[in-house]
Design a protein around this motif. Structure first.
Motif, short mmCIF file in Angstrom:
data_model
loop_
_atom_site.label_atom_id
_atom_site.label_comp_id
_atom_site.label_asym_id
_atom_site.label_seq_id
_atom_site.Cartn_x
_atom_site.Cartn_y
_atom_site.Cartn_z
N SER A 170 0.80 -1.23 0.00
CA SER A 170 0.00 0.00 0.00
C SER A 170 0.83 1.28 0.00
CB SER A 170 -0.95 -0.01 1.21
OG SER A 170 -0.27 -0.45 2.36
N ARG A 171 2.06 1.21 0.46
CA ARG A 171 2.88 2.44 0.45
C ARG A 171 4.36 2.10 0.50
NH1 ARG A 171 3.50 3.51 6.30
NH2 ARG A 171 1.99 2.14 7.30
N SER A 173 -3.74 -1.34 7.16
CA SER A 173 -4.79 -0.45 7.66
C SER A 173 -5.24 0.58 6.62
CB SER A 173 -4.28 0.29 8.90
OG SER A 173 -3.10 0.98 8.56
N ASN A 213 7.67 -8.05 2.03
CA ASN A 213 8.15 -6.67 2.18
C ASN A 213 7.65 -6.00 3.46
OD1 ASN A 213 8.78 -3.73 1.23
ND2 ASN A 213 6.56 -3.79 1.52
N TYR A 249 14.27 -4.74 15.91
CA TYR A 249 14.22 -4.67 14.44
C TYR A 249 15.43 -5.37 13.82
CZ TYR A 249 13.89 -2.37 9.82
OH TYR A 249 13.81 -2.11 8.48
N THR A 274 10.84 6.81 2.77
CA THR A 274 9.46 6.34 2.96
C THR A 274 8.96 6.87 4.30
OG1 THR A 274 9.97 4.35 4.23
CG2 THR A 274 10.06 4.14 1.83
N1 LIG Z 1 12.52 2.77 4.58
C1 LIG Z 1 13.74 2.33 4.81
O1 LIG Z 1 14.70 3.10 4.90
C2 LIG Z 1 14.01 0.86 4.96
C3 LIG Z 1 15.34 0.45 5.10
C4 LIG Z 1 15.63 -0.90 5.21
C5 LIG Z 1 14.62 -1.82 5.18
N2 LIG Z 1 13.33 -1.42 5.05
C6 LIG Z 1 12.30 -2.46 5.03
O2 LIG Z 1 11.54 -2.36 3.84
C7 LIG Z 1 10.20 -2.79 4.08
C8 LIG Z 1 9.23 -1.70 3.68
O3 LIG Z 1 9.53 -0.54 4.42
P1 LIG Z 1 8.86 0.88 4.12
O4 LIG Z 1 9.85 1.92 4.51
O5 LIG Z 1 8.27 0.89 2.77
O6 LIG Z 1 7.70 0.86 5.24
P2 LIG Z 1 6.36 1.73 5.37
O7 LIG Z 1 6.38 2.91 4.46
O8 LIG Z 1 6.22 1.96 6.84
O9 LIG Z 1 5.21 0.71 4.86
C9 LIG Z 1 4.96 -0.45 5.58
C10 LIG Z 1 4.02 -1.36 4.82
O10 LIG Z 1 3.77 -2.52 5.64
C11 LIG Z 1 2.37 -2.64 5.90
N3 LIG Z 1 2.18 -3.13 7.27
C12 LIG Z 1 2.42 -2.46 8.44
N4 LIG Z 1 2.11 -3.26 9.49
C13 LIG Z 1 1.65 -4.43 8.99
C14 LIG Z 1 1.16 -5.63 9.57
N5 LIG Z 1 1.06 -5.78 10.90
N6 LIG Z 1 0.76 -6.63 8.76
C15 LIG Z 1 0.85 -6.50 7.40
N7 LIG Z 1 1.31 -5.39 6.78
C16 LIG Z 1 1.71 -4.37 7.58
C17 LIG Z 1 1.81 -1.25 5.71
O11 LIG Z 1 0.40 -1.32 5.41
P3 LIG Z 1 -0.57 0.01 5.61
O12 LIG Z 1 -0.15 0.98 4.55
O13 LIG Z 1 -1.95 -0.50 5.37
O14 LIG Z 1 -0.33 0.50 6.98
C18 LIG Z 1 2.67 -0.75 4.53
O15 LIG Z 1 2.17 -1.24 3.32
C19 LIG Z 1 10.14 -3.15 5.56
O16 LIG Z 1 10.32 -4.53 5.75
C20 LIG Z 1 11.30 -2.38 6.15
O17 LIG Z 1 11.77 -2.97 7.34
C21 LIG Z 1 12.99 -0.10 4.94
#
Ligand SMILES: NC(=O)c1ccc[n+]([C@@H]2O[C@H](COP(=O)([O-])OP(=O)(O)OC[C@H]3O[C@@H](n4cnc5c(N)ncnc54)[C@H](OP(=O)(O)O)[C@@H]3O)[C@@H](O)[C@H]2O)c1
Length: 251
Positions: free
Chosen positions: A15-16, A39, A93, A158, A193
């Motif tokens: 979703s995002r 959500s 993801n 984490y 993000t």
């Molecule tokens: N951003 C970074 O710098 C970064 C760096 C390293 C790794 N990562 C990893 O990359 C992945 C994506 O990160 P992001 O930055 O895109 O995160 P984000 O913007 O916070 O998005 C999180 C996503 O996960 C969904 N989600 C949250 N809680 C959930 C649950 N309990 N069950 C199922 N889905 C759930 C959310 O759905 P809703 O939209 O409906 O809430 C959203 O689609 C994650 O695994 C994160 O750890 C991110």
């Protein structure tokens, strides 16, 4: 590059953020994509309408799923498999953070991060593995993090969930390689993000000073790596971690 025409792929947390970019890039490369939200149904609906305007057809869909709840994951896996009997790929993801220094970290914050990120990935992978084993094909991509490779003060839960996911992925890669199923990870560095938006300017500057490429990445830069690992171009790769981190960690 990374042709995904005809492939059916499931993405959690589409979703995002990074997940949304992964869904878009996969669909642009010809895949039919099923994705989940937790959500924010409005964001999922908005993304689906964007996908339906692409050439890749009208087969894309989304579902609600809470990774922390086994019943929710089981139900989503069942529903996806009714449409994607011959599923080609899965991207684990979705993930959460609940940061805090260890002495202040509540047990429930430790548990919920492990339950969502590590146990959630286990449930999804287990659910889709049976049909993949039967079909003798599949590519599973798990999104981990540079933090799982280096550790980070205030993110013990984490970091453990992401390092655990890497070890989990290597183990599964060994279990299923003989059936032509590949399991790999992508370890992003610092990506623009919502997850990283809340960081203070000071922390942001500190992180930037550790990135040799001197910038924060866009979610698409992770999505292209996912498309590669899901495509046949990476067919000799399994049990690996691709780091998309601007040089922040060179493992
Ligand atoms: N951003 C970074 O710098 C970064 C760096 C390293 C790794 N990562 C990893 O990359 C992945 C994506 O990160 P992001 O930055 O895109 O995160 P984000 O913007 O916070 O998005 C999180 C996503 O996960 C969904 N989600 C949250 N809680 C959930 C649950 N309990 N069950 C199922 N889905 C759930 C959310 O759905 P809703 O939209 O409906 O809430 C959203 O689609 C994650 O695994 C994160 O750890 C991110």
């Amino acid at each position: 590059m990374s042709d995904l025409k005809g492939k059916k792929i499931f993405v959690t947390g589409g979703s995002r953020g990074i997940g949304s970019s992964i869904v878009k890039i996969l669909a642009k490369k010809g895949a039919t994509v099923a994705f989940t939200y937790s959500s924010r149904e409005d964001s999922a609906a908005q993304l689906l309408s964007e996908l339906l305007s692409l050439d890749s057809g009208a087969g894309h869909f989304y579902l609600q799923m809470d990774l922390a709840k086994e019943e929710s994951v089981k139900s989503v896996v069942e529903q996806v498999l009714t449409k994607f009997i011959d599923i080609d790929g899965v991207v684990n993801n979705a993930g959460i953070t609940k940061d805090g220094l260890l002495l202040r970290m509540k047990t429930e914050d430790f548990d919920s991060v492990i339950q969502t990120n590590l146990r959630g990935g286990f449930l999804v992978t287990k659910g889709f593995l049976k049909p993949m084993l039967k079909a003798r094909k599949g590519s599973i991509v798990n999104i981990t993090s540079v933090i799982g490779q280096t550790g980070n003060a205030g993110q013990a839960n984490y970091a453990a969930s992401k390092a655990g996911t890497e070890a989990f992925s290597k183990s599964i890669a060994l279990e299923v390689a003989s059936r032509n199923i590949r399991v790999n990870c992508i370890a992003p560095g610092f990506i623009a993000t919502e997850m990283t938006q809340t960081l203070s300017e000071d922390v942001r500057k500190q992180i930037l000073s550790k990135i040799p490429l001197e910038r924060i990445a866009e979610p698409e830069e992770v999505a292209y790596a996912a498309a590669f690992l899901l495509s046949d171009e990476s067919k000799y790769m399994t049990g690996q971690t691709l780091s998309v981190n601007g040089g922040m960690y060179m493992g």
